[in-house]
Design an enzyme around this catalytic site. Structure first.
Site, short mmCIF file in Angstrom:
data_model
loop_
_atom_site.label_atom_id
_atom_site.label_comp_id
_atom_site.label_asym_id
_atom_site.label_seq_id
_atom_site.Cartn_x
_atom_site.Cartn_y
_atom_site.Cartn_z
N SER B 316 0.86 -1.20 0.00
CA SER B 316 0.00 0.00 0.00
C SER B 316 0.89 1.25 0.00
O SER B 316 0.51 2.28 -0.55
CB SER B 316 -0.96 0.00 1.18
OG SER B 316 -0.29 0.34 2.36
N TRP B 319 1.90 1.64 -3.55
CA TRP B 319 0.77 2.07 -4.38
C TRP B 319 0.82 3.59 -4.60
O TRP B 319 0.41 4.11 -5.63
CB TRP B 319 -0.54 1.69 -3.68
CG TRP B 319 -1.78 2.21 -4.33
CD1 TRP B 319 -2.46 1.64 -5.37
CD2 TRP B 319 -2.49 3.40 -4.00
NE1 TRP B 319 -3.55 2.41 -5.70
CE2 TRP B 319 -3.59 3.50 -4.87
CE3 TRP B 319 -2.29 4.40 -3.05
CZ2 TRP B 319 -4.49 4.55 -4.82
CZ3 TRP B 319 -3.20 5.45 -3.01
CH2 TRP B 319 -4.28 5.52 -3.87
N HIS B 320 1.36 4.30 -3.60
CA HIS B 320 1.47 5.76 -3.74
C HIS B 320 2.59 6.16 -4.70
O HIS B 320 2.73 7.32 -5.06
CB HIS B 320 1.75 6.39 -2.37
CG HIS B 320 0.61 6.23 -1.41
ND1 HIS B 320 0.46 5.12 -0.62
CD2 HIS B 320 -0.44 7.03 -1.14
CE1 HIS B 320 -0.64 5.25 0.12
NE2 HIS B 320 -1.21 6.39 -0.19
N GLY B 321 3.41 5.20 -5.09
CA GLY B 321 4.54 5.47 -5.98
C GLY B 321 5.75 4.76 -5.43
O GLY B 321 5.88 4.60 -4.21
N PHE B 474 -1.34 10.28 -7.21
CA PHE B 474 -1.13 8.83 -7.05
C PHE B 474 -1.94 8.04 -8.07
O PHE B 474 -2.96 8.48 -8.51
CB PHE B 474 -1.49 8.38 -5.64
CG PHE B 474 -0.71 9.12 -4.58
CD1 PHE B 474 0.66 9.31 -4.73
CD2 PHE B 474 -1.33 9.64 -3.48
CE1 PHE B 474 1.38 9.99 -3.77
CE2 PHE B 474 -0.62 10.32 -2.50
CZ PHE B 474 0.73 10.51 -2.65
#
Lengths: 317, 474
Positions: B316, B319-321, B474
């Site tokens: 997770s 997931w933001h980068g 994102f």
């Protein structure tokens, strides 16, 4: 049926709510307008509107190099040394488009015998100092509502959106600096300083002034706008003086294509028999500037005595 | 044209009466056109990625819906998931992956690509992934109308920053779209207004103060770093929850129901509760359904459960980068939950309902500060910068309270604290009794006064320089 009635009730309530919202907006508009009259000081539109209608000997137009000639008590000082009535209408970051707007608005309230245009080469090379500057809402946050200005703004496509913003009063209502004095930080704190040159700051300053480098197309366009302003002024029987402000030698030498700009400017002015007074080559010591290229208090006084006052006096005769 | 732009709000106000006149069965097409046009206002070429994502989802869905052998279906879902994840990785992590690869071999084998991620790409690719996997699991039928799938992915209020809606919920919402009532319009407008307030008045006022302190942490005063860290916790909450509120509110006005993404997160009594029930709930649910449970969830023993949790939090973060700061942020939160489990569980049920009030408040305080610590890594430009921030705050010693106090007496900080107070007071009231129920009981005059007050705040104190929503990147 019940649903229809519910929608009817909703529409009625929505209309009332919107009416209340508009009323609230009107109150905020009124309050912000009151704040403008209470706190505005140097905003050029405010100065034009709040000064009783009069005939001036000269008005000064241009960007920050013109504006600095009126910082603190320098405006009164210029009147004193020349014995003339001079109104400074320079706007920081304001190219010919901004000057033209200020000039047009000035003419709706006052008269002048002459116009001094302080020509900064950088303002003739980027929309940032012209069309984009007119969209800058900070220009209007201290501008009282005036129908004449609104009409002028709505007249031209380039100022149309600025006109709508001005009419809405939103820049004034949303002015986050409403409690801050209407005096630029340069005028308030830096004007009396003496600058010590730093090469890196010079480079940053030039990059800021020329965000798109030399743009010959833009230069031609903005010079044509200057040409139109000079023609208008001459048509009204006003004298026109165009001058290039004093600059530190190292900055004058670093300005991109300054000779090309000077030639192009002279070519625009020649048909109107308006001479260009170029003070950018005069030798002013670094200690007479408060930053990379603006004269400080001492520098402005020296400039008045050496150059500007004699020029205005002789031209006024 | 973000949701909080004046242009969008004016278009919404002007378009709504027209939308209401359109027959219910035609509204889907209109919404699709509006959604694609809206997304193109950010970057027209990004629409191609959106269309590509929809194409992968559509083809995979149709194939998975057919009566094929399990091996074939598994191959289809693997290929589709692989394509979607690759698209996401290239968009958000290409530079990081190439840099890491170059560092691994010790020289610049590959040039570092300069990919600017399409707005909201993580959101709609995750939405598409959930659809493909659900069709594979046969928990939802495939969508045979390509335009319906495209609308599901591109629907304009949610395309940039969620919430991540499952296909089943979306279909149910569309089915009800024709039954728009005045109450929907009112409550939608209220939520939209509240979201606008949180974004334009609160989050965007806090943002420059945080930016100023975090720009060069080594040169910022420890008190500024400490206060900015607190402010960031509220900035990101107000920013992200504002987007969700506006998306949900706007949808409600259009007759559609989106799930609410936030539930007073800083009142959580444990980190587990924060993630499972209160913060970005639709993403947490996504990870639970499509990663945590397939990995075995909590069915394979305590250590495997903890390992699965750590994997979910690490992913997770990514997931933001792909960035070390996000990885550390995710890892730190995974570690918190891990430690909470080791300490004997602090689920919402046991602590929230039965714990003594002072215990609940103490846990809230601890949870908030643990989350705040992780936000420092989330916000800092690099892990080194985050460590610098923490060491500078820690090294400030006994003078820190005085420095903080001096800062707090400055008007800008006072205003910031007051605004945060308004948001938190609202959350506390909402925790006791749903604010929506509460406001319905108020006389109309009071409701309107509050609405006018919020509108006046937006006009007078709003930062209308259109700062992007944090989660749009994102």
């Amino acid at each position: 049926m019940a649903s229809g009635q519910a929608w009817q009730r909703f529409r009625r309530a929505a209309r009332r709510f919107v009416a209340g919202a508009l009323l609230s907006y009107g109150v905020l508009y009124g309050l912000s307008e009151w704040m403008v009259y209470r706190f505005a000081q140097t905003n050029r539109f405010f100065v034009i509107q709040s000064t009783p209608p009069a005939a001036h000997d000269w008005i000064l137009l241009g960007a920050s190099h013109a504006a600095a000639l009126g910082y603190q008590d320098m405006g009164a000082r210029l009147d004193e040394v020349t014995g003339l009535r001079v109104m400074n209408l320079g706007v920081a970051g304001g190219g010919i488009h901004v000057s033209r707007l200020v000039y047009d608005y000035f003419l709706t309230k006052h008269r002048t015998r002459g116009v001094v245009y302080v020509a900064d080469a950088f303002t003739f090379h980027a929309a940032a100092w012209n069309e984009a500057r007119l969209q800058d809402r900070s220009l209007f946050v201290r501008t009282p509502f005036d129908r004449a200005l609104l009409v002028r703004l709505l007249r031209e496509p380039s100022t149309w959106t600025a006109g709508l913003a001005y009419a809405s009063g939103f820049p004034k209502i949303n002015n986050h600096e409403r409690w801050v004095p209407d005096v630029s930080e340069d005028e308030q704190t830096r004007f009396t300083r003496r600058y010590r040159p730093v090469a890196q700051l010079d480079e940053q300053r030039l990059a800021y002034l020329y965000p798109r480098g030399i743009d010959l197309g833009a230069r031609a366009r903005y010079l044509a706008d200057l040409d139109a302003l000079v023609r208008e002024a001459r048509g009204l029987g006003q004298q026109v003086l165009v001058l290039k402000p004093p600059l530190p030698g190292r900055i004058a030498a670093a300005l991109p294509d300054e000779d090309g700009f000077t030639r192009a400017l002279q070519a625009v002015l020649a048909p109107h028999q308006v001479p260009l007074h170029d003070f950018s080559g005069d030798h002013y010591d670094d200690a007479l500037f408060y930053d990379t290229d603006h004269l400080n208090r001492e520098g402005v006084q020296a400039f008045f005595e050496r150059s500007l006052a004699p020029l205005l006096r002789s031209a006024a005769r | 044209m973000p949701l909080h732009s004046l242009t969008f709000l004016l278009l919404l106000a002007a378009g709504l009466p027209i939308y209401l006149q359109v027959p219910a069965e035609q509204r889907g097409r209109l919404l699709l056109l509006l959604s694609l046009a809206y997304y193109a206002t950010f970057r027209w070429d990004a629409v191609l990625l959106l269309l590509g994502t929809a194409l992968v989802g559509y083809v995979a869905g149709i194939r998975l819906d057919q009566d094929r052998p399990p091996l074939h279906r598994r191959a289809v879902v693997t290929l589709a998931v692989g394509l979607l994840v690759t698209g996401l990785a290239v968009n958000t992590s290409a530079a990081f992956l190439v840099t890491a690869a170059n560092q691994l071999v010790g020289r610049d084998v590959l040039p570092v690509p300069q990919v600017v991620a399409a707005a909201g790409v993580s959101f709609y690719i995750f939405t598409c992934l959930s659809y493909v996997i659900d069709v594979y699991r046969r928990t939802t039928p495939a969508e045979h109308r390509p335009e319906a799938l495209l609308l599901y992915l591109s629907y304009f209020p949610k395309v940039l920053a969620g919430p991540i809606v499952r296909m089943e919920a979306w279909r149910a919402s569309l089915d009800r779209a024709g039954h728009l009532s005045p109450a929907d319009l009112t409550s939608g407008a209220q939520l939209l207004l509240w979201g606008l307030f949180k974004k334009v008045v609160v989050a965007d006022r806090l943002a420059p103060m945080v930016d100023a302190a975090y720009r060069l942490p080594a040169l910022s005063a420890p008190a500024d770093l400490l206060l900015a860290s607190y402010l960031f916790a509220f900035q990101i909450y107000c920013d992200f929850s504002a987007y969700s509120d506006m998306a949900v509110g706007c949808s409600r006005m259009l007759g559609l129901t989106l799930p609410e993404n936030f539930q007073r997160p800083y009142l959580a009594v444990s980190v587990r509760e924060f993630w499972a029930h209160r913060w970005h709930r639709t993403l947490s649910a996504w990870f639970a359904d499509y990663l945590y449970r397939p990995l075995g969830g909590n069915r394979r023993g305590a250590w495997r459960t903890r390992w699965n949790l750590m994997a979910v939090f690490a992913l997770s973060g990514l997931w933001h980068g792909a960035h070390w700061t996000f990885l550390v942020w995710g890892g730190l939160n995974g570690l918190y939950v891990w430690v909470e489990d080791l300490l004997g569980g602090t689920s919402r049920r046991t602590v929230g309902a039965d714990g003594a009030p002072w215990v609940r408040h103490a846990r809230r305080l601890v949870t908030f500060h643990l989350i705040l610590l992780s936000w420092i890594f989330f916000r800092a430009d690099t892990v080194d910068a985050a460590v610098t921030i923490l060491t500078r705050i820690a090294a400030a010693g006994a003078s820190l309270p005085t420095q903080v106090w001096l800062r707090m007496t400055e008007p800008a900080w006072l205003v910031a604290v007051a605004l945060i107070g308004v948001v938190m007071a609202t959350d506390i009231l909402d925790e006791r009794q749903a604010l929506r129920e509460r406001t319905h009981q108020w006389p109309v005059a009071v409701q309107w006064t509050v609405a006018y007050g919020l509108l006046a705040m937006l006009l007078v104190a709003g930062q209308w320089n259109l700062t992007r929503f944090v989660y749009m990147q994102f």
